[in-house]
Scaffold this active site. Structure first.
Site: not given
Length: 305
Positions: A155-156, A175, A230-231, A255, A260, A277, A279
């Protein structure tokens, strides 16, 4: 017994108390996150007392050990990704897992575009200089005509591609779950194929497995830019630092981080833009996701408790 709901996200209810009040009106005692950061396993052990039947989850490590030592009936994630939840263990234990898959799409995609433009035009560096009383003009780079590799076309990733369209960029999509017909006019490539062509690489894939390590950075185009919303685990930090220091990368925006709050070696590097972080941190996004997460939780607990 008075049942309780644990709040995982450190900022839950800051922009709108309605989700918090919904839980109370449903008869639950709400247990706030006392640390105002991502909870650790030990903290989850302490907070998930037998009365806690549900958790409004952030990115806490909800692995098999944590879930099996709890009395949870439902994990309701504020956000789209659920890689922090052991889904196999949850199913075996009868714990229902829900998420808000559409909630962060627009906020994360808009932030990606904003961060990209800011990075290319060196806005943070000029801002810092001017605040310090220095009039320093820097030559930046235009987005128009660049080749952008979008890694992860969910989606993003799709929304980022839509936002990039007016800039007339060449889009490469990475992908492995897709066919060329699913990406329209963009070009579907493997990661190995895309990296040498990309002026800009932006990460929007799910999961925690490392995608960009020393070998991948070597394959990248000289002077490329990297963005990760993302991660944190998708990028090997040591390899990223080496690529930045060697000039292989012209800059990066990060991000998300493996640990963290982040205090690592990327701090202080002027060609790296760091955000904590955020987003999904817009009023519209947080309010929408938090309300949806509470409704998802209540839909489950209303049937089982």
């Amino acid at each position: 017994m008075s049942y309780k709901i644990l709040l995982g996200p450190s900022s839950f209810g800051e922009t709108d108390k309605a989700p918090f009040f919904k839980l109370q009106e449903a008869g639950y005692e709400v247990v706030d996150n006392p640390f105002k950061r991502k909870l650790t396993k030990q903290e989850l052990f302490d907070l998930l007392t037998p009365e806690v039947i549900g958790i409004i989850a952030g990115l806490e490590p909800l692995d098999r050990e944590v879930l099996s030592r709890s009395k949870l009936k439902v994990v309701s994630r504020v956000g789209s990704g659920i890689s922090n939840v052991d889904l196999e263990a949850a199913e075996e234990l009868g714990i229902i897992v829900r998420s808000t898959p559409y909630g962060p799409t627009e906020a994360a995609a808009e932030l990606t575009l904003g961060a990209l433009l800011s990075l290319l035009r060196k806005i943070p560096r000029m801002d810092q200089a001017l605040h310090a009383g220095r009039w320093e003009k820097r030559i930046g780079t235009q987005l128009e005509g660049k080749t952008v590799a979008i890694i992860g076309y969910g989606r993003i990733g799709k929304r980022v591609a839509e936002l990039l369209a007016p800039f007339h960029v060449r889009l490469l999509i990475v992908d492995p779950n897709l066919e060329q017909s699913a990406v329209g006019a963009a070009e579907l490539m493997s990661l190995e194929e895309a990296l040498p062509w990309a002026d800009i690489i932006t990460l929007h894939s799910s999961g925690e497995a490392c995608l960009l390590g020393e070998q991948e950075f070597r394959r990248m185009k000289q002077g490329a830019f990297l963005l990760n919303v993302a991660r944190g685990g998708l990028v090997a930090e040591e390899a990223l630092v080496e690529a930045l220091d060697a000039g292989k990368l012209a800059g990066a925006w990060i991000d998300t981080f493996g640990m963290e709050p982040y205090k690592g070696p990327l701090c202080g590097r002027e060609n790296v833009v760091l955000t904590p972080h955020v987003g999904s941190y817009t009023l519209e996004c947080r309010q929408g996701m938090e309300n949806e997460a509470v409704e998802n939780l209540l839909a489950v607990t209303g049937k089982c408790c």
